[in-house]
Design an enzyme around this catalytic site. Structure first.
Site, PDB file in Angstrom:
ATOM      1  N   LYS A 252      97.084  54.227  -1.844  1.00 56.95           N
ATOM      2  CA  LYS A 252      95.975  54.779  -2.646  1.00 56.95           C
ATOM      3  C   LYS A 252      95.714  53.874  -3.847  1.00 56.95           C
ATOM      4  CE  LYS A 252      96.898  58.214  -5.669  1.00 56.95           C
ATOM      5  NZ  LYS A 252      96.467  57.955  -7.057  1.00 56.95           N
ATOM      6  N   ASN A 253      96.774  53.475  -4.546  1.00 57.85           N
ATOM      7  CA  ASN A 253      96.602  52.752  -5.810  1.00 57.85           C
ATOM      8  C   ASN A 253      96.314  51.270  -5.642  1.00 57.85           C
ATOM      9  OD1 ASN A 253      96.866  55.170  -7.041  1.00 57.85           O
ATOM     10  ND2 ASN A 253      98.925  54.826  -7.825  1.00 57.85           N
TER      11      ASN A 253
ATOM     12  N   CYS B 220      94.520  64.124 -18.456  1.00 58.15           N
ATOM     13  CA  CYS B 220      94.839  64.858 -17.228  1.00 58.15           C
ATOM     14  C   CYS B 220      96.168  65.557 -17.495  1.00 58.15           C
ATOM     15  CB  CYS B 220      94.936  63.910 -16.036  1.00 58.15           C
ATOM     16  SG  CYS B 220      96.431  62.944 -16.047  1.00 58.15           S
TER      17      CYS B 220
ATOM     18  N   ARG C 194      96.009  59.699 -21.386  1.00 53.09           N
ATOM     19  CA  ARG C 194      95.499  58.620 -20.513  1.00 53.09           C
ATOM     20  C   ARG C 194      94.321  57.868 -21.163  1.00 53.09           C
ATOM     21  NH1 ARG C 194      97.002  60.028 -15.243  1.00 53.09           N
ATOM     22  NH2 ARG C 194      96.726  57.851 -14.675  1.00 53.09           N
TER      23      ARG C 194
ATOM     24  N   ASP D 267     105.879  57.189 -10.789  1.00 53.75           N
ATOM     25  CA  ASP D 267     105.292  58.002  -9.713  1.00 53.75           C
ATOM     26  C   ASP D 267     106.340  58.535  -8.748  1.00 53.75           C
ATOM     27  OD1 ASP D 267     102.193  56.116  -9.340  1.00 53.75           O
ATOM     28  OD2 ASP D 267     102.904  57.546 -10.832  1.00 53.75           O
TER      29      ASP D 267
ATOM     30  N   ARG E  67      94.933  64.679  -2.851  1.00 50.64           N
ATOM     31  CA  ARG E  67      94.346  63.504  -3.501  1.00 50.64           C
ATOM     32  C   ARG E  67      95.111  62.244  -3.109  1.00 50.64           C
ATOM     33  NH1 ARG E  67      93.485  63.966  -9.747  1.00 50.64           N
ATOM     34  NH2 ARG E  67      92.954  61.822  -9.194  1.00 50.64           N
TER      35      ARG E  67
HETATM   36  C1  EPZ Z   1      98.282  53.791 -12.747  1.00 52.85           C
HETATM   37  O1  EPZ Z   1      97.660  54.632 -13.691  1.00 52.85           O
HETATM   38  C2  EPZ Z   1      98.434  54.624 -11.484  1.00 52.85           C
HETATM   39  N1  EPZ Z   1      97.098  55.019 -11.000  1.00 52.85           N
HETATM   40  C3  EPZ Z   1      99.283  55.857 -11.790  1.00 52.85           C
HETATM   41  O2  EPZ Z   1      99.463  56.559 -10.570  1.00 52.85           O
HETATM   42  C4  EPZ Z   1     100.643  55.394 -12.309  1.00 52.85           C
HETATM   43  O3  EPZ Z   1     101.411  56.518 -12.660  1.00 52.85           O
HETATM   44  C5  EPZ Z   1     100.450  54.495 -13.546  1.00 52.85           C
HETATM   45  O4  EPZ Z   1      99.576  53.385 -13.211  1.00 52.85           O
HETATM   46  C6  EPZ Z   1     101.759  53.920 -14.062  1.00 52.85           C
HETATM   47  O5  EPZ Z   1     102.363  53.174 -13.041  1.00 52.85           O
HETATM   48  C7  EPZ Z   1      96.370  54.123 -10.325  1.00 52.85           C
HETATM   49  O6  EPZ Z   1      96.758  52.979 -10.119  1.00 52.85           O
HETATM   50  C8  EPZ Z   1      95.029  54.584  -9.826  1.00 52.85           C
HETATM   51  P1  EPZ Z   1      98.671  52.862 -17.051  1.00 52.85           P
HETATM   52  P2  EPZ Z   1      97.076  54.001 -15.058  1.00 52.85           P
HETATM   53  O7  EPZ Z   1      97.378  52.384 -17.618  1.00 52.85           O
HETATM   54  O8  EPZ Z   1      96.646  52.606 -14.834  1.00 52.85           O
HETATM   55  C9  EPZ Z   1      98.973  54.069 -21.634  1.00 52.85           C
HETATM   56  C10 EPZ Z   1      99.494  58.421  -9.171  1.00 52.85           C
HETATM   57  O9  EPZ Z   1     100.278  59.365  -9.157  1.00 52.85           O
HETATM   58  N2  EPZ Z   1      97.645  53.433 -21.764  1.00 52.85           N
HETATM   59  O10 EPZ Z   1      99.580  51.869 -16.430  1.00 52.85           O
HETATM   60  O11 EPZ Z   1      96.101  54.970 -15.615  1.00 52.85           O
HETATM   61  C11 EPZ Z   1      98.932  55.306 -20.734  1.00 52.85           C
HETATM   62  O12 EPZ Z   1      98.572  56.433 -21.511  1.00 52.85           O
HETATM   63  C12 EPZ Z   1      98.954  57.898 -10.476  1.00 52.85           C
HETATM   64  O13 EPZ Z   1      99.104  57.791  -8.148  1.00 52.85           O
HETATM   65  C13 EPZ Z   1      97.045  53.405 -23.025  1.00 52.85           C
HETATM   66  O14 EPZ Z   1      97.578  53.910 -24.015  1.00 52.85           O
HETATM   67  O15 EPZ Z   1      98.355  53.992 -15.974  1.00 52.85           O
HETATM   68  C14 EPZ Z   1     100.348  55.379 -20.232  1.00 52.85           C
HETATM   69  O16 EPZ Z   1     101.152  56.004 -21.212  1.00 52.85           O
HETATM   70  C15 EPZ Z   1      99.368  58.800 -11.638  1.00 52.85           C
HETATM   71  N3  EPZ Z   1      95.829  52.807 -23.147  1.00 52.85           N
HETATM   72  C16 EPZ Z   1     100.754  53.913 -20.107  1.00 52.85           C
HETATM   73  O17 EPZ Z   1      99.840  53.182 -20.930  1.00 52.85           O
HETATM   74  C17 EPZ Z   1      95.195  52.217 -22.071  1.00 52.85           C
HETATM   75  O18 EPZ Z   1      94.082  51.663 -22.249  1.00 52.85           O
HETATM   76  C18 EPZ Z   1     100.671  53.350 -18.688  1.00 52.85           C
HETATM   77  O19 EPZ Z   1      99.420  53.732 -18.169  1.00 52.85           O
HETATM   78  C19 EPZ Z   1      95.829  52.259 -20.814  1.00 52.85           C
HETATM   79  C20 EPZ Z   1      97.051  52.866 -20.679  1.00 52.85           C
END
Ligand code: EPZ
Length: 421
Positions: free
Chosen positions: A22-23, A116, A121, A308, A400
């Protein structure tokens, strides 16, 4: 709303095919926006999130054909660079259209994803990177408006490792003028899969999979064909289901290569895991002991233990021997499955971002509620081992990110059925 009904106590055995990731599929579908030529993808999983992304792209003017796990996208007539709230609110990954739209159309209007269940996020790093590349970005009335005649190469440093942030900026930089360097980049395998697809489309990306990614901007990308990588989190989820039930399961079409940290922990818990490379297909074999040993984990960006997989490991620790300390360092609210597992009899104490889980010899079936995608998977695993019936409500979360999970588990012998609302 549909629910799952599971009667626990069955040892999982047999073979299950793992679907495309998915990701990886979600950003790669957005990559189609970067070219006028067709992009053909295979091994695309049949998930609700994929359907939402295709709907989002179609309302922008992208034409698409879908046949089984193959999807061909044609963004030659891209006339509406907008991602509306109605669609974005159902899937946060919609933010991944932002970079490609600015790069291809010179403008984008994307609804802020909002928070969420697992956390706020924010997308500030996505915006910071595009601004550094010369985009004019404003956030008004819940939408990100970004404009740029042409993005220019820049040196970007993300404040924290962000997977979709890295992916958004990497896609934007493909059509930028000059070289872009992303430092502190995410190293997840899904980032590498996206980079491989983009390079097949004529991009010039080096360093994907490391924390420094270099992108030489080009004037245009062309069409390509690409096979989506296997879903490492679905792989890990089925490994945990087999482990929790003391089972013996073969997973096909996947690899241990993307899951060293998870495989390591399952072996510490007492499982035997081997991988086999047959011509054209990789398989993973797991044999689990009657009772697992508790394993402590600390989530962190790849290649460390993936956030995850934290919920799924809490389910196996709930019935393992001993006490596990589980630290969640990525998201601020990713323990909501804990209270539901406690309803099944688990002994879990939460202290901030740490969960202390003392395994019990057995859990008791009950009615529980799914709160987010991986929490739902955790409840399914717990239901497979709980005594009696477990009813899991709000399983739209599960749909999802898992393709026909009850069908796949039934093939492995589980007593599980979906009850339509
Ligand atoms: C990706 O989400 C995945 N989703 C998530 O999978 C996964 O849990 C996550 O990466 C961490 O590995 C997809 O790839 C579609 P991040 P993402 O940006 O990119 C903070 C699932 O279950 N952050 O790596 O949204 C954020 O709040 C999903 O399949 C900021 O502060 O996660 C978090 O604490 C859930 N500002 C940390 O960084 C930003 O601009 C990591 O988030 C971006 C992120």
């Amino acid at each position: 709303m549909d629910k799952l009904i599971i009667t626990g106590g069955v040892r999982l055995t047999g073979e299950v095919a793992i679907s495309g990731a998915k990701n990886a599929a979600l950003p790669i579908l957005c990559a189609a926006l970067l070219t006028k030529e067709p992009l053909t993808l295979s091994n695309v999983p049949a998930l609700n999130d994929i359907g939402t992304m295709l709907k989002l792209l179609a309302q922008m003017g992208v034409k698409m054909e879908r046949e089984g796990d193959r999807v061909t996208l044609d963004a030659s007539d891209l006339h509406n660079p907008v991602a509306p709230y109605e669609l974005v609110k159902t899937m946060r990954a919609s933010i991944l259209v932002l970079g490609p739209l600015v790069a291809r159309c010179g403008e984008a209007k994307v609804s802020l994803p909002g928070g969420c269940a697992i956390g706020a996020r924010p997308v500030d790093q996505h915006i910071k990177g595009l601004t550094a590349m010369g985009a004019e970005v404003t956030v008004e009335h819940g939408y990100v408006h970004a404009r740029a005649t042409r993005l220019k190469g820049a040196r970007l440093f993300t404040d924290m490792v962000t997977v979709t942030g890295t992916e958004n900026l990497m896609m934007a930089a493909c059509l930028g003028a000059g070289e872009t360097v992303i430092e502190n980049a995410a190293r997840e395998p899904e980032v590498v899969d996206l980079a491989q697809c983009l390079n097949a489309m004529g991009a010039r990306i080096a360093g994907a999979g490391t924390d420094v990614i270099r992108i030489q901007g080009v004037d245009a990308l062309h069409g390509a064909t690409h096979r989506i990588m296997p879903d490492r989190i679905e792989t890990g989820t089925f490994l945990c289901a087999a482990a929790a039930t003391g089972g013996e399961v073969r997973l096909t079409g996947t690899s241990a290569g993307y899951l060293d940290a998870v495989v390591d922990k399952l072996m510490d818990a007492g499982c035997e895991i081997t991988s086999e490379k047959l011509p054209g297909i990789e398989t993973l074999m797991i044999q689990a002991p009657a009772r697992l040993k508790a394993v402590s984990i600390r989530t962190a960006p790849y290649p460390a233990f993936p956030t995850d997989m934290q919920a799924q490991f809490m389910a196996i620790n709930a019935v393992a021997e001993g006490t596990a300390v589980m630290r969640e360092t990525i998201f601020e609210n990713r323990f909501m499955h804990a209270v539901e597992l406690i309803r099944l009899g688990a002994d879990i104490r939460i202290d901030g971002n740490t969960a202390f889980v003392t395994g019990r010899p057995a859990l008791q079936g009950a009615t529980v509620m799914a709160t987010d995608l991986r929490a739902s998977a955790s409840l399914v695993i717990a239901g497979l081992v709980a005594e009696g019936e477990t009813h899991i409500e709000r399983i739209y979360h599960l749909d999802r990110g898992y393709e026909h999970i009850e069908r796949k588990l039934t093939v492995l012998g589980a007593n599980i059925r979906r009850e339509k609302a």
